[in-house]
Design an enzyme around this catalytic site. Structure first.
Site, mmCIF file in Angstrom:
data_model
loop_
_atom_site.group_PDB
_atom_site.id
_atom_site.type_symbol
_atom_site.label_atom_id
_atom_site.label_comp_id
_atom_site.label_asym_id
_atom_site.label_seq_id
_atom_site.Cartn_x
_atom_site.Cartn_y
_atom_site.Cartn_z
ATOM 1 N N ARG A 37 0.899 -1.355 0.026
ATOM 2 C CA ARG A 37 0.143 -0.063 -0.095
ATOM 3 C C ARG A 37 0.835 1.272 0.039
ATOM 4 O O ARG A 37 0.260 2.333 -0.053
ATOM 5 C CB ARG A 37 -1.015 -0.047 1.256
ATOM 6 C CG ARG A 37 -1.886 -0.990 1.441
ATOM 7 C CD ARG A 37 -2.768 -0.933 2.402
ATOM 8 N NE ARG A 37 -3.662 -2.227 2.458
ATOM 9 C CZ ARG A 37 -3.300 -3.525 2.842
ATOM 10 N NH1 ARG A 37 -1.875 -3.573 3.367
ATOM 11 N NH2 ARG A 37 -4.039 -4.498 3.076
ATOM 12 N N GLN A 104 4.518 -8.961 10.165
ATOM 13 C CA GLN A 104 3.655 -9.704 9.227
ATOM 14 C C GLN A 104 4.210 -10.227 8.012
ATOM 15 O O GLN A 104 3.574 -10.578 6.807
ATOM 16 C CB GLN A 104 2.599 -8.447 8.887
ATOM 17 C CG GLN A 104 2.071 -7.855 10.055
ATOM 18 C CD GLN A 104 1.281 -6.722 9.637
ATOM 19 O OE1 GLN A 104 0.292 -6.506 8.880
ATOM 20 N NE2 GLN A 104 1.624 -5.269 9.972
ATOM 21 N N ASP A 107 9.066 -12.742 4.227
ATOM 22 C CA ASP A 107 10.010 -12.923 3.525
ATOM 23 C C ASP A 107 11.394 -13.466 4.388
ATOM 24 O O ASP A 107 12.449 -13.705 3.745
ATOM 25 C CB ASP A 107 10.755 -11.637 3.071
ATOM 26 C CG ASP A 107 10.668 -10.322 4.082
ATOM 27 O OD1 ASP A 107 11.032 -10.709 5.254
ATOM 28 O OD2 ASP A 107 10.442 -8.979 3.764
ATOM 29 N N HIS A 124 2.013 -14.182 9.554
ATOM 30 C CA HIS A 124 1.418 -14.409 8.310
ATOM 31 C C HIS A 124 2.546 -15.635 7.609
ATOM 32 O O HIS A 124 1.983 -15.750 6.347
ATOM 33 C CB HIS A 124 1.638 -13.210 7.556
ATOM 34 C CG HIS A 124 0.412 -12.274 7.863
ATOM 35 N ND1 HIS A 124 0.489 -10.828 7.351
ATOM 36 C CD2 HIS A 124 -0.619 -12.373 8.616
ATOM 37 C CE1 HIS A 124 -0.614 -10.181 8.011
ATOM 38 N NE2 HIS A 124 -1.181 -11.081 8.845
ATOM 39 N N CYS A 132 0.947 -28.366 1.978
ATOM 40 C CA CYS A 132 -0.107 -28.959 1.117
ATOM 41 C C CYS A 132 -1.409 -28.565 2.077
ATOM 42 O O CYS A 132 -1.471 -28.554 3.276
ATOM 43 C CB CYS A 132 0.028 -30.369 1.316
ATOM 44 S SG CYS A 132 -1.545 -31.293 0.688
ATOM 45 N N CYS A 135 -3.075 -32.231 3.325
ATOM 46 C CA CYS A 135 -2.757 -32.991 4.465
ATOM 47 C C CYS A 135 -1.747 -32.409 5.261
ATOM 48 O O CYS A 135 -1.259 -32.789 6.312
ATOM 49 C CB CYS A 135 -2.134 -34.321 3.880
ATOM 50 S SG CYS A 135 -0.374 -34.112 2.929
ATOM 51 N N SER A 199 0.938 -0.388 7.641
ATOM 52 C CA SER A 199 -0.047 0.675 7.354
ATOM 53 C C SER A 199 -1.125 0.132 8.567
ATOM 54 O O SER A 199 -2.264 0.960 8.634
ATOM 55 C CB SER A 199 -0.758 0.447 6.243
ATOM 56 O OG SER A 199 -1.233 -0.850 6.001
HETATM 57 P P1 NAD Z 1 1.445 -2.101 3.649
HETATM 58 O O1 NAD Z 1 2.107 -2.183 2.306
HETATM 59 O O2 NAD Z 1 -0.141 -2.078 3.899
HETATM 60 O O3 NAD Z 1 2.030 -0.860 4.238
HETATM 61 C C1 NAD Z 1 3.364 -0.419 4.197
HETATM 62 C C2 NAD Z 1 3.644 0.703 5.000
HETATM 63 O O4 NAD Z 1 5.164 0.834 5.034
HETATM 64 C C3 NAD Z 1 3.147 1.842 4.097
HETATM 65 O O5 NAD Z 1 2.298 2.796 5.149
HETATM 66 C C4 NAD Z 1 4.320 2.825 3.756
HETATM 67 O O6 NAD Z 1 4.252 4.075 3.856
HETATM 68 C C5 NAD Z 1 5.568 2.231 4.644
HETATM 69 N N1 NAD Z 1 6.993 2.112 4.198
HETATM 70 C C6 NAD Z 1 7.372 1.630 3.167
HETATM 71 N N2 NAD Z 1 8.525 1.555 2.915
HETATM 72 C C7 NAD Z 1 9.114 2.332 3.968
HETATM 73 C C8 NAD Z 1 10.150 2.768 4.644
HETATM 74 N N3 NAD Z 1 11.613 2.510 3.894
HETATM 75 N N4 NAD Z 1 10.505 3.406 5.742
HETATM 76 C C9 NAD Z 1 9.090 3.892 6.191
HETATM 77 N N5 NAD Z 1 8.174 3.467 5.869
HETATM 78 C C10 NAD Z 1 8.132 2.737 4.994
HETATM 79 O O7 NAD Z 1 2.135 -3.339 4.644
HETATM 80 P P2 NAD Z 1 1.733 -4.268 5.646
HETATM 81 O O8 NAD Z 1 0.922 -3.323 6.799
HETATM 82 O O9 NAD Z 1 2.508 -4.985 6.311
HETATM 83 O O10 NAD Z 1 0.500 -5.085 5.226
HETATM 84 C C11 NAD Z 1 0.774 -5.580 3.993
HETATM 85 C C12 NAD Z 1 0.456 -7.204 4.166
HETATM 86 O O11 NAD Z 1 1.014 -7.780 2.933
HETATM 87 C C13 NAD Z 1 1.167 -7.718 5.235
HETATM 88 O O12 NAD Z 1 0.243 -8.563 5.941
HETATM 89 C C14 NAD Z 1 2.157 -8.878 4.704
HETATM 90 O O13 NAD Z 1 2.027 -10.050 5.189
HETATM 91 C C15 NAD Z 1 2.227 -8.704 3.401
HETATM 92 N N6 NAD Z 1 3.555 -8.315 2.581
HETATM 93 C C16 NAD Z 1 4.876 -8.947 2.917
HETATM 94 C C17 NAD Z 1 5.831 -8.371 2.352
HETATM 95 C C18 NAD Z 1 7.362 -9.012 2.766
HETATM 96 O O14 NAD Z 1 7.236 -9.930 3.312
HETATM 97 N N7 NAD Z 1 8.162 -8.138 2.784
HETATM 98 C C19 NAD Z 1 5.652 -7.557 1.128
HETATM 99 C C20 NAD Z 1 4.444 -7.139 0.769
HETATM 100 C C21 NAD Z 1 3.231 -7.669 1.440
HETATM 101 ZN ZN ZN Z 2 -0.727 -33.449 0.797
#
Ligand code: NAD
Ligand code: ZN
Length: 257
Positions: A37, A104, A107, A124, A132, A135, A199
């Site tokens: 986002r 969350q 990675d 997450h 799977c 199973c 966010s």
């Molecule tokens: P989000 O994308 O909703 O929000 C990320 C927030 O981080 C934003 O408000 C943005 O302004 C801020 N941001 C980005 N880069 C920044 C920086 N360098 N310094 C300061 N702020 C920064 O992320 P969310 O709240 O984690 O929700 C997204 C969902 O998607 C999560 O549930 C997660 O599991 C998944 N997701 C994970 C990854 C990953 O594992 N790296 C990547 C994308 C999404």
């Molecule tokens: Zn299986």
């Protein structure tokens, strides 16, 4: 980033009995993994992409699964390295100043940076494994990806023939109850809760900061963009996480003990 708030937060960290951090996709953007986002987020650029993360579509649509496997082959997190933000949190834990880290992110970069599996809750799940859906059999993602590279577009479970997916929680899937319980307990017991790079719009994780507030803990939000809880936070540090967290550590080490 204003240095007055930074000094204040460093002081709180020094005195905290139970500091807990919650991280989101924003802590990994500086490792080259786009968030959802933020301004360059996957969903900001392509709102339809959100549907790809829904388990109901994944189960019912084999074409979508084939695309998902290709996406995993080329995922920006494959080969990504932890950055200064991940390293700062690992260092905080090493100093005994961080009791739990709820992430969350899927990675695996917190563990790669040295945060301990005992104190890290990957709420997450993780894309480092496959699972799977029928199973529950589980294994390293690299093994499933080798099969995709060898030509299986939608590799099936070798134990039961079921559908394989990365070991992450998609929309429509429940969190692992034990993980959620640990995260809620950590939040409820925390006197300092740091929400970093999230966010705060994905639930139930988005409610964790309120758990901390409800039990009298302080809330600090570290994020580039506003969040729905900014108005209730004791401090908001706006800027790049890769700058703010190391600066916070530096302040901390300069405080008289
Ligand atoms: P989000 O994308 O909703 O929000 C990320 C927030 O981080 C934003 O408000 C943005 O302004 C801020 N941001 C980005 N880069 C920044 C920086 N360098 N310094 C300061 N702020 C920064 O992320 P969310 O709240 O984690 O929700 C997204 C969902 O998607 C999560 O549930 C997660 O599991 C998944 N997701 C994970 C990854 C990953 O594992 N790296 C990547 C994308 C999404
Ligand atoms: Zn299986």
């Amino acid at each position: 980033m204003d240095s007055e708030s930074l000094i204040r937060v460093a002081g709180w960290l020094r005195n905290a009995r139970q500091a807990v951090a919650l991280t989101g996709a924003g802590i990994s953007t500086e490792s080259g993994i786009p968030d959802f986002r933020g301004p360059d987020g996957v969903w900001t650029r392509d709102p339809k992409a959100e549907a790809l993360s829904d388990i109901r579509h994944y189960v019912s649509d084999q074409e979508l699964r084939k695309r998902a496997w290709q996406g995993r082959l080329n995922h920006p997190a494959r080969g990504a390295e932890p950055n200064a933000g991940h390293r700062a949190l690992a260092e905080l834990e090493r100093q005994g100043r961080l009791q739990a880290l709820v992430t969350q992110n899927i990675d695996g970069l917190h563990l790669a940076a040295g945060s301990s599996p005992e104190r890290t809750i990957e709420i997450h799940g993780t894309m480092r494994d496959y699972v799977c859906l029928d199973c529950g059999s589980r294994g390293p993602m690299s093994a499933a990806l080798s099969r995709v590279r060898a030509g299986e577009e939608d590799p099936a479970c070798t134990d039961c023939g079921g559908i394989l997916k990365s070991a992450t929680i998609s929309f429509g899937q429940s969190l692992v109850p034990a993980d959620l319980a640990r995260a809620e307990e950590a939040a409820a017991n925390s006197d300092l809760f740091l929400a970093i790079g999230t966010s705060l719009t994905v639930y139930p994780v988005g409610w964790l900061p309120e758990r901390a507030l409800a039990s009298g803990g302080r809330l600090v939000i570290i994020n580039a963009q506003p969040t729905p809880l900014d108005g209730r936070a004791h401090a908001v540090l706006r800027g790049r996480i890769g700058d703010i967290l190391p600066a916070l550590l530096a302040r901390l080490s300069s405080l008289p003990s």
